[in-house]
Design a protein around this motif. Structure first.
Motif, PDB file in Angstrom:
ATOM      1  N   SER A  14       0.843  -1.197   0.000  1.00 26.99           N
ATOM      2  CA  SER A  14       0.000   0.000   0.000  1.00 26.99           C
ATOM      3  C   SER A  14       0.874   1.242   0.000  1.00 26.99           C
ATOM      4  CB  SER A  14      -0.895  -0.018   1.233  1.00 26.99           C
ATOM      5  OG  SER A  14      -1.751   1.085   1.247  1.00 26.99           O
ATOM      6  N   GLY A  15       0.522   2.201  -0.857  1.00 25.74           N
ATOM      7  CA  GLY A  15       1.313   3.409  -1.011  1.00 25.74           C
ATOM      8  C   GLY A  15       2.348   3.338  -2.112  1.00 25.74           C
ATOM      9  N   GLY A  16       2.557   2.152  -2.645  1.00 23.20           N
ATOM     10  CA  GLY A  16       3.548   1.970  -3.686  1.00 23.20           C
ATOM     11  C   GLY A  16       3.046   2.354  -5.071  1.00 23.20           C
ATOM     12  N   SER A  17       3.886   2.097  -6.067  1.00 20.73           N
ATOM     13  CA  SER A  17       3.580   2.479  -7.448  1.00 20.73           C
ATOM     14  C   SER A  17       3.869   1.330  -8.410  1.00 20.73           C
ATOM     15  CB  SER A  17       4.441   3.677  -7.871  1.00 20.73           C
ATOM     16  OG  SER A  17       4.173   4.820  -7.086  1.00 20.73           O
ATOM     17  N   LEU A  18       3.149   1.341  -9.499  1.00 22.63           N
ATOM     18  CA  LEU A  18       3.384   0.423 -10.611  1.00 22.63           C
ATOM     19  C   LEU A  18       3.096   1.172 -11.901  1.00 22.63           C
ATOM     20  CD1 LEU A  18       1.642  -2.909  -9.494  1.00 22.63           C
ATOM     21  CD2 LEU A  18       4.095  -2.581  -9.800  1.00 22.63           C
ATOM     22  N   ARG A  19       3.752   0.755 -12.980  1.00 17.87           N
ATOM     23  CA  ARG A  19       3.409   1.288 -14.298  1.00 17.87           C
ATOM     24  C   ARG A  19       3.023   0.124 -15.207  1.00 17.87           C
ATOM     25  NH1 ARG A  19       6.634   4.664 -19.006  1.00 17.87           N
ATOM     26  NH2 ARG A  19       7.665   2.652 -19.328  1.00 17.87           N
ATOM     27  N   LEU A  20       1.795   0.167 -15.687  1.00 21.28           N
ATOM     28  CA  LEU A  20       1.304  -0.846 -16.611  1.00 21.28           C
ATOM     29  C   LEU A  20       1.518  -0.384 -18.054  1.00 21.28           C
ATOM     30  CD1 LEU A  20      -2.103  -1.795 -14.935  1.00 21.28           C
ATOM     31  CD2 LEU A  20       0.205  -2.620 -14.407  1.00 21.28           C
ATOM     32  N   SER A  21       1.758  -1.354 -18.916  1.00 24.25           N
ATOM     33  CA  SER A  21       1.897  -1.071 -20.346  1.00 24.25           C
ATOM     34  C   SER A  21       0.888  -1.895 -21.120  1.00 24.25           C
ATOM     35  CB  SER A  21       3.307  -1.415 -20.828  1.00 24.25           C
ATOM     36  OG  SER A  21       4.283  -0.646 -20.169  1.00 24.25           O
ATOM     37  N   CYS A  22       0.406  -1.328 -22.205  1.00 22.35           N
ATOM     38  CA  CYS A  22      -0.482  -2.028 -23.135  1.00 22.35           C
ATOM     39  C   CYS A  22       0.115  -1.852 -24.518  1.00 22.35           C
ATOM     40  CB  CYS A  22      -1.893  -1.458 -23.065  1.00 22.35           C
ATOM     41  SG  CYS A  22      -3.002  -2.044 -24.370  1.00 22.35           S
ATOM     42  N   ALA A  23       0.653  -2.931 -25.053  1.00 19.00           N
ATOM     43  CA  ALA A  23       1.290  -2.888 -26.359  1.00 19.00           C
ATOM     44  C   ALA A  23       0.381  -3.543 -27.393  1.00 19.00           C
ATOM     45  CB  ALA A  23       2.630  -3.602 -26.312  1.00 19.00           C
ATOM     46  N   ALA A  24       0.200  -2.854 -28.499  1.00 17.85           N
ATOM     47  CA  ALA A  24      -0.649  -3.368 -29.573  1.00 17.85           C
ATOM     48  C   ALA A  24       0.205  -3.935 -30.691  1.00 17.85           C
ATOM     49  CB  ALA A  24      -1.533  -2.261 -30.114  1.00 17.85           C
ATOM     50  N   SER A  25      -0.245  -5.058 -31.225  1.00 17.22           N
ATOM     51  CA  SER A  25       0.401  -5.626 -32.407  1.00 17.22           C
ATOM     52  C   SER A  25      -0.667  -5.960 -33.432  1.00 17.22           C
ATOM     53  CB  SER A  25       1.203  -6.875 -32.038  1.00 17.22           C
ATOM     54  OG  SER A  25       0.379  -7.864 -31.489  1.00 17.22           O
ATOM     55  N   ASP A  32      -7.187   6.011 -32.281  1.00 16.03           N
ATOM     56  CA  ASP A  32      -8.222   5.416 -31.441  1.00 16.03           C
ATOM     57  C   ASP A  32      -8.145   5.877 -29.989  1.00 16.03           C
ATOM     58  OD1 ASP A  32      -7.510   2.579 -33.335  1.00 16.03           O
ATOM     59  OD2 ASP A  32      -9.497   3.507 -33.298  1.00 16.03           O
ATOM     60  N   TYR A  33      -9.311   5.848 -29.327  1.00 21.17           N
ATOM     61  CA  TYR A  33      -9.341   5.954 -27.887  1.00 21.17           C
ATOM     62  C   TYR A  33      -8.820   4.624 -27.312  1.00 21.17           C
ATOM     63  CZ  TYR A  33     -12.316  10.125 -27.907  1.00 21.17           C
ATOM     64  OH  TYR A  33     -12.816  11.392 -28.071  1.00 21.17           O
ATOM     65  N   VAL A  34      -8.074   4.717 -26.239  1.00 20.37           N
ATOM     66  CA  VAL A  34      -7.596   3.519 -25.544  1.00 20.37           C
ATOM     67  C   VAL A  34      -7.980   3.644 -24.078  1.00 20.37           C
ATOM     68  CG1 VAL A  34      -5.622   2.079 -24.971  1.00 20.37           C
ATOM     69  CG2 VAL A  34      -5.647   3.334 -27.135  1.00 20.37           C
ATOM     70  N   GLY A  35      -8.546   2.575 -23.546  1.00 21.34           N
ATOM     71  CA  GLY A  35      -8.996   2.609 -22.161  1.00 21.34           C
ATOM     72  C   GLY A  35      -8.358   1.527 -21.324  1.00 21.34           C
ATOM     73  N   TRP A  36      -8.297   1.804 -20.039  1.00 20.14           N
ATOM     74  CA  TRP A  36      -7.918   0.804 -19.034  1.00 20.14           C
ATOM     75  C   TRP A  36      -9.155   0.500 -18.188  1.00 20.14           C
ATOM     76  CZ3 TRP A  36      -3.594  -2.049 -18.608  1.00 20.14           C
ATOM     77  CH2 TRP A  36      -2.431  -1.614 -19.254  1.00 20.14           C
ATOM     78  N   VAL A  92      -7.486  -7.401 -11.795  1.00 21.40           N
ATOM     79  CA  VAL A  92      -6.871  -7.643 -13.101  1.00 21.40           C
ATOM     80  C   VAL A  92      -7.153  -6.416 -13.970  1.00 21.40           C
ATOM     81  CG1 VAL A  92      -6.860  -9.065 -15.176  1.00 21.40           C
ATOM     82  CG2 VAL A  92      -7.102 -10.137 -12.920  1.00 21.40           C
ATOM     83  N   TYR A  93      -6.099  -5.835 -14.502  1.00 17.79           N
ATOM     84  CA  TYR A  93      -6.218  -4.625 -15.318  1.00 17.79           C
ATOM     85  C   TYR A  93      -6.079  -4.991 -16.795  1.00 17.79           C
ATOM     86  CZ  TYR A  93      -5.942  -1.660 -11.192  1.00 17.79           C
ATOM     87  OH  TYR A  93      -6.211  -1.034  -9.994  1.00 17.79           O
ATOM     88  N   CYS A  94      -7.034  -4.537 -17.595  1.00 16.97           N
ATOM     89  CA  CYS A  94      -7.047  -4.825 -19.031  1.00 16.97           C
ATOM     90  C   CYS A  94      -7.122  -3.532 -19.818  1.00 16.97           C
ATOM     91  CB  CYS A  94      -8.275  -5.659 -19.401  1.00 16.97           C
ATOM     92  SG  CYS A  94      -8.351  -7.267 -18.635  1.00 16.97           S
ATOM     93  N   CYS A  95      -6.491  -3.547 -20.986  1.00 15.12           N
ATOM     94  CA  CYS A  95      -6.659  -2.400 -21.867  1.00 15.12           C
ATOM     95  C   CYS A  95      -7.645  -2.749 -22.978  1.00 15.12           C
ATOM     96  CB  CYS A  95      -5.328  -1.923 -22.432  1.00 15.12           C
ATOM     97  SG  CYS A  95      -4.454  -3.106 -23.449  1.00 15.12           S
ATOM     98  N   HIS A  96      -8.220  -1.707 -23.576  1.00 13.31           N
ATOM     99  CA  HIS A  96      -9.309  -1.884 -24.530  1.00 13.31           C
ATOM    100  C   HIS A  96      -9.173  -0.866 -25.649  1.00 13.31           C
ATOM    101  CE1 HIS A  96     -13.195  -2.490 -26.247  1.00 13.31           C
ATOM    102  NE2 HIS A  96     -13.754  -1.411 -25.724  1.00 13.31           N
ATOM    103  N   VAL A  97      -9.122  -1.398 -26.851  1.00  9.01           N
ATOM    104  CA  VAL A  97      -9.219  -0.585 -28.068  1.00  9.01           C
ATOM    105  C   VAL A  97     -10.315  -1.251 -28.879  1.00  9.01           C
ATOM    106  CG1 VAL A  97      -8.071   0.286 -30.122  1.00  9.01           C
ATOM    107  CG2 VAL A  97      -6.767  -0.020 -28.004  1.00  9.01           C
TER     108      VAL A  97
END
Length: 111
Positions: A14-25, A32-36, A92-97
């Motif tokens: 708790s209090g920490g940080s993360l950086r998520l990436s969403c790479a498209a192929s 496009d709009y991109v959502g998390w 669980v975090y997902c990205c959406h295009v």
């Protein structure tokens, strides 16, 4: 193959940080709009953040001021910087295009 691949999840205190990436192929999403979105156990999927092709952003109230969405169209990648994480951010975090969804990456925040 057309797909979205998320990465960067993990276990953090708790209090920490993360950086998520969403790479498209297989697609170029610069226009496009991109959502998390995220889904916690036993709960419905919920909106987290959205970025337009011009870079304008929108956030869920629960993450506003703590999370930042950004995009690097040269890398065909969208990021979600998550700071001041709380146990209730566990999901669980997902990205959406539209119409694609990634498989998701697990984020677990311990108290």
């Amino acid at each position: 193959q057309v797909q979205l691949v998320e990465s960067g999840g993990g276990l953090v205190q708790s209090g920490g940080s993360l950086r998520l990436s969403c790479a498209a192929s297989g697609i170029i999403f610069s226009n496009d709009y991109v959502g998390w979105y995220r889904q916690a156990p036993g709960k419905q999927r919920e909106f987290v953040a959205l970025i337009s092709s011009e870079g304008s952003t929108n956030y869920a109230d629960s993450v506003k001021g703590r999370f930042t969405i950004s995009r690097d169209d040269a890398k065909n990648t969208v990021y979600l910087q998550m700071n001041s994480l709380k146990p209730e951010d566990t999901a669980v975090y997902c990205c959406h295009v539209r119409p694609l969804w990634g498989q998701g990456t697990q984020v677990t925040v311990s108290s």
